[in-house]
Scaffold this active site. Structure first.
Site, mmCIF file in Angstrom:
data_model
loop_
_atom_site.group_PDB
_atom_site.id
_atom_site.type_symbol
_atom_site.label_atom_id
_atom_site.label_comp_id
_atom_site.label_asym_id
_atom_site.label_seq_id
_atom_site.Cartn_x
_atom_site.Cartn_y
_atom_site.Cartn_z
ATOM 1 N N ARG A 60 0.799 -1.163 -0.062
ATOM 2 C CA ARG A 60 -0.055 0.028 0.063
ATOM 3 C C ARG A 60 0.940 1.314 0.008
ATOM 4 O O ARG A 60 0.519 2.199 -0.554
ATOM 5 C CB ARG A 60 -0.886 -0.093 1.113
ATOM 6 N N TYR A 112 -17.284 15.688 -15.845
ATOM 7 C CA TYR A 112 -17.712 14.061 -15.879
ATOM 8 C C TYR A 112 -18.887 13.872 -14.626
ATOM 9 O O TYR A 112 -18.658 14.486 -13.626
ATOM 10 C CB TYR A 112 -16.493 13.301 -15.785
ATOM 11 N N ASP A 184 -8.679 17.450 -15.295
ATOM 12 C CA ASP A 184 -8.584 16.117 -15.612
ATOM 13 C C ASP A 184 -8.432 15.964 -17.152
ATOM 14 O O ASP A 184 -8.915 16.568 -17.998
ATOM 15 C CB ASP A 184 -10.289 15.817 -15.633
ATOM 16 N N LYS A 209 -9.469 4.694 -19.627
ATOM 17 C CA LYS A 209 -9.576 5.229 -21.044
ATOM 18 C C LYS A 209 -8.478 5.075 -21.966
ATOM 19 O O LYS A 209 -7.974 4.078 -22.089
ATOM 20 C CB LYS A 209 -10.128 6.543 -20.844
HETATM 21 C C1 PLP Z 1 -13.266 12.387 -18.001
HETATM 22 C C2 PLP Z 1 -13.467 11.451 -17.001
HETATM 23 N N1 PLP Z 1 -12.724 11.502 -15.789
HETATM 24 C C3 PLP Z 1 -12.997 10.535 -14.517
HETATM 25 C C4 PLP Z 1 -13.776 9.512 -15.081
HETATM 26 C C5 PLP Z 1 -13.747 8.252 -13.868
HETATM 27 O O1 PLP Z 1 -12.948 7.301 -13.941
HETATM 28 P P1 PLP Z 1 -13.127 5.944 -13.855
HETATM 29 O O2 PLP Z 1 -14.147 5.302 -14.247
HETATM 30 O O3 PLP Z 1 -11.607 5.309 -13.966
HETATM 31 O O4 PLP Z 1 -13.253 5.880 -12.216
HETATM 32 C C6 PLP Z 1 -14.385 9.182 -16.124
HETATM 33 C C7 PLP Z 1 -15.074 7.885 -16.602
HETATM 34 O O5 PLP Z 1 -15.807 7.849 -17.324
HETATM 35 C C8 PLP Z 1 -14.210 10.206 -17.377
HETATM 36 O O6 PLP Z 1 -14.861 9.942 -18.332
#
Ligand code: PLP
Length: 394
Positions: A60, A112, A184, A209
């Site tokens: 961890r 998101y 992000d 992604k």
């Molecule tokens: C732009 C964006 N940020 C964050 C996330 C969250 O990521 P995770 O699904 O890996 O937790 C997503 C998920 O679709 C996303 O599209």
């Protein structure tokens, strides 16, 4: 053409990004010369001497396989230190734990859905308040600022309407007011956009992604711009225990080796798909930063090296959107994006289901909006399939 200008990706080792992405991710095992970092499938490490504890003592807190991934993303983003988490949301929520009760956040309005849910239903309950604003307008950001504002969270291009925020301008404004900036970078990846070089403090990713790229691993990454923040985020990552497992760390690095090649191929098709969609009578609007009429195109070109592989478009109504989803045969109809296979999503019921309908509509995420994540299939097949689905939906 992913790099329309000579990108700053030659910084660091002086090598081009294409070389760095392969050589940094691949590395070699220092002990054996193995062509990939070994999976150190161990939760704990032997202390040969209590006075001289080993470099790693408990997974961890640190593990050589995860460390290789964390060093890689830090290098690619041009940051001081990287961190790997069990999901994109784990990366984002851990970064938000830098804040405290009574703090205020300003956030891009069409963020998101999961980030929206975290801010409104979890952090709100813990006394961290958020104001959502159209971050493309600096005046609105300034109007939202309060004496207790501590952080700004951005997504650019935003999800799913691909609005563009001027990263350097917001970073400069935030620095002037002592605000922490987080961005992000999931849609762009460090191939196309490196926010830390533009003044952002923390970059986060859903590595599930494009970075992973194969719809087979759930992971999150964060990169900080300086050691002071690195120290704090390390403390949170260890304290909260939101780490990525070692097998997934290895799998993510495996996917990242082909990141640039995948992005180049998908982006080439996405540009053509966006142009093609603008000519379809049944499509009322197309959202893609590479289109000449996109209001943020000039800013995006200044701060990025490509337009990305996500194209959103509106077919006019929820009923038509459902018909398109029923009739496509090539893309996965699914949540998620950024994979070798194309993925068609319906934000209203998938990524943005957590957002109340009236707020979703206010933010331009209509019932007829679809989001196409372009994969590596032949463009002719992508267009042919979508053409018959659009016809069926008329
Ligand atoms: C732009 C964006 N940020 C964050 C996330 C969250 O990521 P995770 O699904 O890996 O937790 C997503 C998920 O679709 C996303 O599209």
């Amino acid at each position: 053409m992913i790099h329309p200008k000579e990108s700053p990706c030659t910084s660091g080792t002086g090598r081009k990004f294409a070389t760095r992405v392969v050589r940094t991710v691949s590395g070699t095992d220092a002990r054996t010369g193995a062509s990939s970092v070994p999976i150190y499938q161990a939760s704990t490490f032997h202390h040969a001497s209590l006075e001289n504890p080993p470099e790693y003592d408990y997974t961890r807190s640190g593990n050589p396989t995860r460390q290789a991934l964390e060093d890689t993303i830090a290098q690619l983003e041009g940051g001081a230190r990287g961190f790997a988490f069990s999901s994109g949301m784990a990366a984002i929520s851990t970064a938000f734990m830098l804040l405290s009760n009574g703090d205020h956040v300003i956030c891009s309005e069409d963020v998101y859905g999961g980030t929206y849910r975290l801010l409104t239903t979890i952090l709100g309950r813990m006394g961290i308040e958020t104001t959502f604003v159209d971050a493309t307008d600096l005046d609105r950001l300034e109007a939202a600022r309060r004496p207790n504002t501590r952080a700004v969270f951005l997504e650019t291009p935003s999800n799913p309407t691909l609005k563009i925020t001027d990263i350097a301008a917001v970073a400069e404004w935030a620095r002037k007011h002592g605000l922490l900036t987080m961005l992000d970078n999931t849609f762009m990846t460090p191939c196309l956009q490196r926010p830390i070089e533009l003044g952002i403090d923390i970059v986060v990713h859903s590595a599930t992604k494009f970075l992973g790229g194969h719809s087979d691993v759930l992971a999150g990454l964060a990169v900080v711009s300086n050691e002071r923040l690195g120290h704090k985020l390390k403390h949170l990552q260890n304290g909260l225990g939101s780490v990525l497992g070692v097998q997934d760390s290895w799998l993510l690095m495996r996917g990242m080796k082909t990141l640039l090649a995948r992005m180049e191929c998908a982006e080439r098709s996405a540009r053509q798909l966006a142009e093609w969609l603008t000519r379809q009578r049944s499509v009322t609007r197309v959202y893609y930063p590479g289109l000449p009429e996109h209001p943020g195109r000039a800013i995006h070109e200044r701060q990025s090296q490509g337009y990305g592989a996500i194209v959103s478009f509106d077919v006019g109504s929820g009923e038509r959107a459902r018909k398109v989803l029923e009739h496509v045969t090539l893309p996965l109809v699914a949540v998620s994006l950024g994979a070798v296979e194309s993925i068609l999503s319906y934000p209203a019921m998938m990524s943005h289901a957590a957002m109340p309908r009236e707020i979703r509509l206010q933010r331009g995420i209509g019932d007829g909006l679809l989001r196409y994540s372009v994969g590596l299939e032949a463009l002719e097949d992508i267009l042919g399939d979508l053409e018959q689905a659009l016809q069926a939906a008329r």
